[in-house]
Design an enzyme around this catalytic site. Structure first.
Site, PDB file in Angstrom:
ATOM      1  N   GLY A  69      35.595 -16.550  56.122  1.00  0.00           N
ATOM      2  CA  GLY A  69      36.889 -15.912  56.376  1.00  0.00           C
ATOM      3  C   GLY A  69      38.045 -16.608  55.676  1.00  0.00           C
ATOM      4  CG  HIS A 129      34.672 -23.590  50.247  1.00  0.00           C
ATOM      5  ND1 HIS A 129      35.127 -22.842  51.306  1.00  0.00           N
ATOM      6  CD2 HIS A 129      34.748 -22.774  49.163  1.00  0.00           C
ATOM      7  CE1 HIS A 129      35.458 -21.632  50.873  1.00  0.00           C
ATOM      8  NE2 HIS A 129      35.243 -21.567  49.581  1.00  0.00           N
ATOM      9  NE  ARG A 149      31.641 -13.496  59.136  1.00  0.00           N
ATOM     10  CZ  ARG A 149      31.633 -12.674  58.105  1.00  0.00           C
ATOM     11  NH1 ARG A 149      31.770 -13.148  56.864  1.00  0.00           N
ATOM     12  NH2 ARG A 149      31.504 -11.370  58.276  1.00  0.00           N
ATOM     13  CE  LYS A 285      27.988  -3.050  55.120  1.00  0.00           C
ATOM     14  NZ  LYS A 285      26.725  -3.077  55.890  1.00  0.00           N
TER      15      LYS A 285
END
Ligand code: A3P
Length: 318
Positions: A69, A129, A149, A285
């Site tokens: 995200g 990251h 997530r 998506k």
């Protein structure tokens, strides 16, 4: 040439020859560096980061495991912190992909000489990251927002994304192989669980320094999260802003539907250092639970089992 840089290159060459190697997702190999899997450029970037990055106490970092995200949080953070500078009818995000709104240190430090970022006014926002343990010590006194997530959705999202940016001389990465590598911890910035735990534990020690978020929570209560972001970054919403429904406007502007339909995110490109990638690849998506369309019951059991085992006793669950 700079002697320190030559020394750094020698250290890099030595590491690549000697540290453990595994199959990569978009490049041939990943290397296990201080407990985490990075691609070769990532290792070089980490050495450069440690040698040259100068953090400032007011810097704020967005940290995440890939595909958790990051794009969404970048959009939410930049529009929350800059809410006095832009209005919602002609906003910065209408013309710029969220990924390019503030620098990612993993990308910026891929080559030498590095950028110094001195021109950015405080508070500077950066993304990474990297797991907590691979950050330069000076950085860890800064504020961090961490987004994680459900690993099953992360894995599916990452498999799609990495195939898009995979070296053209490699055959496509099958879902079965990606699944197996992920479970073994072999994926960029992995193992996933150690990554999440590195920030989770730090957030328990210093909740005022690390705001720990879950993608699923942002989906369920986006406005509450925007309020948390504003407060954490040092500027809570005022009564007047509440009257003008600023938090709601931010949420609507940063929604998957709105951002993914903007021209800049349909046709624009983002430079990820090793090459360019279409902004549209960061919007697939945007759903919770898409893993159900790709994993067998047996796969689900295996990955949930690992998650349960690794997070046991930590107070964190997915
Ligand atoms: P899916 O592939 O499951 O759709 P990252 O930004 O860390 O690379 O993560 C990308 C994931 O976040 C993708 O997940 C992407 O569709 C989703 N995403 C991007 N923007 C979003 C938004 N505004 N709202 C919700 N999800 C978003």
């Amino acid at each position: 040439e700079d002697g320190d840089y030559i020394k750094l290159c020698k250290e890099y060459d030595y590491l690549i020859e000697t540290i453990p190697k595994g199959n990569g997702w978009n490049v041939k190999h990943l290397y296990k560096y201080n407990g985490f899997w990075l691609n070769p450029i990532g290792i070089k970037a980490n050495l450069l980061l440690h040698a040259y990055f100068k953090s400032h106490p007011t810097d704020i970092f967005l940290a995440s495991f890939m595909k958790s995200g990051t794009t969404w949080l970048k959009a939410l953070m930049i529009s929350t912190i800059n809410r006095h500078r832009y209005n919602f009818t002609d906003h910065h995000l209408h013309h710029h992909g969220p990924q390019s709104t503030f620098p990612s240190i993993d990308i910026e430090f891929q080559s030498y000489p590095i950028t110094d970022f001195m021109h950015i006014s405080a508070p500077r926002l950066f993304a990474t990251h990297l797991p907590r343990t691979l950050l330069p010590p000076s950085v860890t006194s800064c504020k961090f927002i961490y987004i994680c997530r459900d690993p099953k959705d992360v894995l599916v999202s990452k498999w799609f994304f990495m195939n898009k940016i995979r070296d053209t001389d490699l055959p496509p990465l099958s879902f079965d192989e990606a699944f197996d590598l992920f479970c073994q911890g072999i994926s960029d910035f992995g193992p996933f669980w150690e990554h999440v735990l590195s920030y989770w534990r730090a957030s328990l020690d210093a909740p005022d320094k690390i705001l720990f978020l879950k993608y699923e929570e942002v989906k369920e209560q986006p406005e509450a999260v925007v309020r948390k972001l504003a407060t954490f970054m040092g500027e809570p919403f005022t009564a007047e802003e509440d009257e003008q429904r600023v938090a709601e406007n931010i949420v609507n502007m940063c929604s998957f539907e709105n951002l993914s339909n903007l021209e800049v995110n349909k046709t624009g490109v983002f430079n990820i250092g090793i090459g360019k990638v279409g902004n549209r690849e960061f919007f697939r998506k945007g759903k919770i639970g898409d893993w159900k369309n790709y994993m067998t019951e047996e796969m689900k059991q295996r990955i949930d089992g690992i998650t349960h085992e690794k997070l046991k006793g930590s107070g964190l669950a997915f």
